[in-house]
Motif scaffolding. Structure first.
Motif, PDB file in Angstrom:
ATOM      1  N   LYS A   1      68.796  52.882  -2.389  1.00 21.32           N
ATOM      2  CA  LYS A   1      69.153  52.080  -3.556  1.00 21.32           C
ATOM      3  C   LYS A   1      70.447  51.308  -3.300  1.00 21.32           C
ATOM      4  O   LYS A   1      70.591  50.161  -3.731  1.00 21.32           O
ATOM      5  CB  LYS A   1      69.291  52.965  -4.790  1.00 21.32           C
ATOM      6  CG  LYS A   1      67.949  53.430  -5.346  1.00 21.32           C
ATOM      7  CD  LYS A   1      68.092  54.045  -6.723  1.00 21.32           C
ATOM      8  CE  LYS A   1      66.731  54.317  -7.348  1.00 21.32           C
ATOM      9  NZ  LYS A   1      66.842  54.809  -8.731  1.00 21.32           N
ATOM     10  N   TYR A   2      71.385  51.946  -2.593  1.00 29.21           N
ATOM     11  CA  TYR A   2      72.608  51.238  -2.218  1.00 29.21           C
ATOM     12  C   TYR A   2      72.284  50.046  -1.316  1.00 29.21           C
ATOM     13  O   TYR A   2      72.784  48.938  -1.507  1.00 29.21           O
ATOM     14  CB  TYR A   2      73.568  52.177  -1.477  1.00 29.21           C
ATOM     15  CG  TYR A   2      74.370  53.089  -2.362  1.00 29.21           C
ATOM     16  CD1 TYR A   2      74.758  52.708  -3.641  1.00 29.21           C
ATOM     17  CD2 TYR A   2      74.751  54.344  -1.918  1.00 29.21           C
ATOM     18  CE1 TYR A   2      75.486  53.547  -4.448  1.00 29.21           C
ATOM     19  CE2 TYR A   2      75.495  55.198  -2.725  1.00 29.21           C
ATOM     20  CZ  TYR A   2      75.867  54.791  -3.983  1.00 29.21           C
ATOM     21  OH  TYR A   2      76.599  55.621  -4.784  1.00 29.21           O
ATOM     22  N   ALA A   3      71.426  50.300  -0.306  1.00 29.37           N
ATOM     23  CA  ALA A   3      71.050  49.231   0.626  1.00 29.37           C
ATOM     24  C   ALA A   3      70.340  48.101  -0.115  1.00 29.37           C
ATOM     25  O   ALA A   3      70.597  46.916   0.136  1.00 29.37           O
ATOM     26  CB  ALA A   3      70.149  49.793   1.723  1.00 29.37           C
ATOM     27  N   LEU A   4      69.460  48.470  -1.026  1.00 27.80           N
ATOM     28  CA  LEU A   4      68.735  47.466  -1.799  1.00 27.80           C
ATOM     29  C   LEU A   4      69.696  46.657  -2.660  1.00 27.80           C
ATOM     30  O   LEU A   4      69.608  45.427  -2.717  1.00 27.80           O
ATOM     31  CB  LEU A   4      67.694  48.167  -2.689  1.00 27.80           C
ATOM     32  CG  LEU A   4      66.720  47.280  -3.454  1.00 27.80           C
ATOM     33  CD1 LEU A   4      65.882  46.449  -2.500  1.00 27.80           C
ATOM     34  CD2 LEU A   4      65.834  48.127  -4.348  1.00 27.80           C
TER      35      LEU A   4
ATOM     36  N   LYS B   1      72.907  46.157  -2.156  1.00 28.21           N
ATOM     37  CA  LYS B   1      73.763  45.303  -1.315  1.00 28.21           C
ATOM     38  C   LYS B   1      73.001  44.073  -0.829  1.00 28.21           C
ATOM     39  O   LYS B   1      73.517  42.956  -0.839  1.00 28.21           O
ATOM     40  CB  LYS B   1      74.283  46.106  -0.122  1.00 28.21           C
ATOM     41  CG  LYS B   1      75.357  47.119  -0.493  1.00 28.21           C
ATOM     42  CD  LYS B   1      75.844  47.869   0.725  1.00 28.21           C
ATOM     43  CE  LYS B   1      76.923  48.874   0.357  1.00 28.21           C
ATOM     44  NZ  LYS B   1      77.390  49.651   1.526  1.00 28.21           N
ATOM     45  N   ASN B   2      71.742  44.285  -0.400  1.00 22.20           N
ATOM     46  CA  ASN B   2      70.948  43.154   0.085  1.00 22.20           C
ATOM     47  C   ASN B   2      70.658  42.154  -1.025  1.00 22.20           C
ATOM     48  O   ASN B   2      70.752  40.944  -0.825  1.00 22.20           O
ATOM     49  CB  ASN B   2      69.635  43.660   0.687  1.00 22.20           C
ATOM     50  CG  ASN B   2      69.791  44.121   2.120  1.00 22.20           C
ATOM     51  OD1 ASN B   2      70.210  43.360   2.981  1.00 22.20           O
ATOM     52  ND2 ASN B   2      69.499  45.376   2.363  1.00 22.20           N
ATOM     53  N   LEU B   3      70.298  42.664  -2.188  1.00 23.16           N
ATOM     54  CA  LEU B   3      70.027  41.769  -3.309  1.00 23.16           C
ATOM     55  C   LEU B   3      71.276  40.992  -3.699  1.00 23.16           C
ATOM     56  O   LEU B   3      71.205  39.806  -4.043  1.00 23.16           O
ATOM     57  CB  LEU B   3      69.519  42.576  -4.503  1.00 23.16           C
ATOM     58  CG  LEU B   3      68.090  43.122  -4.379  1.00 23.16           C
ATOM     59  CD1 LEU B   3      67.785  44.057  -5.538  1.00 23.16           C
ATOM     60  CD2 LEU B   3      67.083  41.991  -4.321  1.00 23.16           C
ATOM     61  N   LYS B   4      72.418  41.663  -3.619  1.00 22.08           N
ATOM     62  CA  LYS B   4      73.672  40.991  -3.969  1.00 22.08           C
ATOM     63  C   LYS B   4      73.972  39.877  -2.976  1.00 22.08           C
ATOM     64  O   LYS B   4      74.427  38.793  -3.356  1.00 22.08           O
ATOM     65  CB  LYS B   4      74.822  42.018  -3.971  1.00 22.08           C
ATOM     66  CG  LYS B   4      76.145  41.450  -4.448  1.00 22.08           C
ATOM     67  CD  LYS B   4      77.163  42.560  -4.648  1.00 22.08           C
ATOM     68  CE  LYS B   4      77.470  43.261  -3.366  1.00 22.08           C
ATOM     69  NZ  LYS B   4      78.547  44.278  -3.540  1.00 22.08           N
TER      70      LYS B   4
ATOM     71  N   LYS C   1      75.255  37.395  -6.240  1.00 27.92           N
ATOM     72  CA  LYS C   1      75.619  37.819  -7.598  1.00 27.92           C
ATOM     73  C   LYS C   1      77.025  38.396  -7.588  1.00 27.92           C
ATOM     74  O   LYS C   1      77.330  39.303  -6.821  1.00 27.92           O
ATOM     75  CB  LYS C   1      74.624  38.890  -8.073  1.00 27.92           C
ATOM     76  CG  LYS C   1      74.883  39.391  -9.487  1.00 27.92           C
ATOM     77  CD  LYS C   1      73.852  40.446  -9.848  1.00 27.92           C
ATOM     78  CE  LYS C   1      74.102  40.989 -11.237  1.00 27.92           C
ATOM     79  NZ  LYS C   1      73.119  42.036 -11.594  1.00 27.92           N
ATOM     80  N   ARG C   2      77.896  37.878  -8.457  1.00 31.51           N
ATOM     81  CA  ARG C   2      79.268  38.346  -8.538  1.00 31.51           C
ATOM     82  C   ARG C   2      79.390  39.340  -9.684  1.00 31.51           C
ATOM     83  O   ARG C   2      78.932  39.119 -10.789  1.00 31.51           O
ATOM     84  CB  ARG C   2      80.237  37.183  -8.769  1.00 31.51           C
ATOM     85  CG  ARG C   2      80.221  36.133  -7.663  1.00 31.51           C
ATOM     86  CD  ARG C   2      81.317  35.108  -7.873  1.00 31.51           C
ATOM     87  NE  ARG C   2      82.633  35.724  -7.881  1.00 31.51           N
ATOM     88  CZ  ARG C   2      83.327  35.966  -6.781  1.00 31.51           C
ATOM     89  NH1 ARG C   2      82.836  35.663  -5.608  1.00 31.51           N
ATOM     90  NH2 ARG C   2      84.533  36.502  -6.864  1.00 31.51           N
ATOM     91  N   GLN C   3      80.024  40.469  -9.383  1.00 32.35           N
ATOM     92  CA  GLN C   3      80.232  41.496 -10.388  1.00 32.35           C
ATOM     93  C   GLN C   3      81.696  41.921 -10.355  1.00 32.35           C
ATOM     94  O   GLN C   3      82.295  41.985  -9.289  1.00 32.35           O
ATOM     95  CB  GLN C   3      79.364  42.727 -10.108  1.00 32.35           C
ATOM     96  CG  GLN C   3      77.867  42.460 -10.166  1.00 32.35           C
ATOM     97  CD  GLN C   3      77.095  43.701  -9.757  1.00 32.35           C
ATOM     98  OE1 GLN C   3      77.280  44.207  -8.674  1.00 32.35           O
ATOM     99  NE2 GLN C   3      76.240  44.169 -10.644  1.00 32.35           N
ATOM    100  N   ASP C   4      82.253  42.223 -11.501  1.00 28.49           N
ATOM    101  CA  ASP C   4      83.605  42.756 -11.484  1.00 28.49           C
ATOM    102  C   ASP C   4      83.552  44.232 -11.126  1.00 28.49           C
ATOM    103  O   ASP C   4      82.493  44.844 -11.082  1.00 28.49           O
ATOM    104  CB  ASP C   4      84.311  42.541 -12.834  1.00 28.49           C
ATOM    105  CG  ASP C   4      83.599  43.230 -13.990  1.00 28.49           C
ATOM    106  OD1 ASP C   4      83.804  42.798 -15.125  1.00 28.49           O
ATOM    107  OD2 ASP C   4      82.848  44.188 -13.740  1.00 28.49           O
ATOM    108  N   ALA C   5      84.731  44.815 -10.894  1.00 26.19           N
ATOM    109  CA  ALA C   5      84.796  46.185 -10.393  1.00 26.19           C
ATOM    110  C   ALA C   5      84.161  47.180 -11.350  1.00 26.19           C
ATOM    111  O   ALA C   5      83.439  48.084 -10.932  1.00 26.19           O
ATOM    112  CB  ALA C   5      86.256  46.566 -10.135  1.00 26.19           C
TER     113      ALA C   5
END
Length: 368
Positions: A197-200, A202-205, A210-214
């Motif tokens: 899920k982390y890899a998915l 990161k790849n999607l991002k 896609k920008r996300q705040d902390a």
């Protein structure tokens, strides 16, 4: 394709049939070659980008497929774990019933012995003195034989009960081992699922930019972890909610800033100034569910403590743990690194319940 996009002036010259000198023809030919070369390079870039996009798409499809398979596998593993737990519950109920049966047998046997023993002693001393007739002797003999027989049957029943209790305890021990092994398999699958899920994510991002705040990124991570509903070995004997105001501080140092979610910007944890190379330790038993960089927090370790409680340790310069590892209370997690708000070595520390930050000072010992 791209090679047909020639400069307009050249096309006009060609169409107009303008007379050119040899030098002009050479310049035109060189320009055309350059345009063809540039078009070929652009086409090659487009093909390469298309190939990479296809690779990324294939990777994402593979990861998504693996995620779906793992989710089904985890459901089956958790169903098997729940079945083992039901067997454990039934075994404990059987054990309680056997213990009650044991108490009943013991009481009945005790009553028989209280009746039998005085008669036995009297017979030994008197050797049946006072027996006037054969009928009296026969009655006494049959009465004693009945008591002896009842006592013998009760002793046999007690022995069988004892064997059943021993077998039940062994069955409970076997079930406990099976439950522990099954739980380990479930958590191993969940570790792999979490990594996927982390890899998915990161790849999607990367693909979608896609920008996300902390805070939203951290919330996404905790949501992914919470969705897995981890069960930990430590949960059987150690419940986080029972340790309020008793948890150790995660690092030795000076408190720079406390919990203040209404501040601008919000402070959702504690900022602790520490010595160079200060060791950071886990405040409670748990499982490492994140050991990676996180926008706005530097290198972060997140520990899941069961029952939806998490602790977060940010701005680490080094870590000693790995994802999926279960840790003890006070076990070293890493080394405090540069913490911007501490203006030097330090740690940013959070506690969360159901993804929402809670005030760590109400949980830590009042030593600072």
């Amino acid at each position: 394709m791209l090679r047909h996009l020639l400069p307009i002036t050249l096309i006009i010259c060609l169409l107009a049939g303008t007379a050119m000198s040899q030098d002009q023809s050479e310049v035109l030919s060189e320009t055309l070659q350059q345009e063809h070369q540039r078009a070929d390079e652009n086409e090659a870039k487009v093909r390469e980008l298309t190939r990479k996009a296809g690779q990324i798409s294939t990777q994402l499809t593979d990861i998504e497929h693996d995620v779906a398979l793992l989710q089904r596998k985890i459901r089956k593993q958790e169903a098997a774990l729940n079945e083992i737990k039901e067997h454990e519950k039934k075994a404990r109920q059987d054990h309680f019933a056997l213990e009650e049966e044991k108490q009943r047998i013991t009481l009945e046997l005790s009553g028989l012995m209280k009746t039998l023993w005085p008669v036995h002693l009297q017979n030994v001393r008197s050797r049946f003195e006072g027996v006037d007739s054969w009928d009296m002797f026969d009655r006494r003999f049959n009465w004693l034989a009945g008591i002896y027989d009842a006592t013998s049957r009760k002793l046999t029943e007690a022995k069988a009960n004892s064997e059943e209790i021993a077998a039940n305890l062994e069955h409970q021990r076997t079930l406990a081992i099976e439950a522990e092994q099954q739980l380990a398999q479930v958590n191993k699958s969940k570790d792999r699922l979490l990594n996927n899920k982390y890899a998915l994510r990161k790849n999607l991002k990367q693909i979608r930019k896609k920008r996300q705040d902390a805070e939203s990124e951290l919330t996404d991570i905790l949501a992914a972890i919470e969705d897995l509903k981890y069960q930990l070995q430590s949960q059987k004997t150690k419940r986080f909610s029972l340790y309020k105001r008793t948890l150790p501080w995660p690092v030795q140092g000076r408190l720079v800033s406390g919990f203040n979610p209404k501040a601008t910007p919000p402070v959702r944890g504690l900022i602790i100034s520490a010595a160079e190379g200060a060791q950071v330790q886990s405040v409670f038993w748990g499982k490492i569910v994140h050991n990676d960089t996180l926008r706005g927090f530097g290198h972060v370790v997140i520990v899941y403590h069961g029952y939806d409680y998490y602790s977060l340790y940010a701005y680490l310069s080094d870590t000693f743990v790995r994802n999926g590892q279960e840790v003890e209370k006070d076990e070293p997690l890493g080394v405090a690194g540069y913490c911007p708000k501490a203006d030097g070595p330090g740690l940013y520390f959070e506690l969360r319940f159901h993804q929402k930050p809670i005030n760590p000072k109400t949980w830590l010992t009042a030593s600072k």
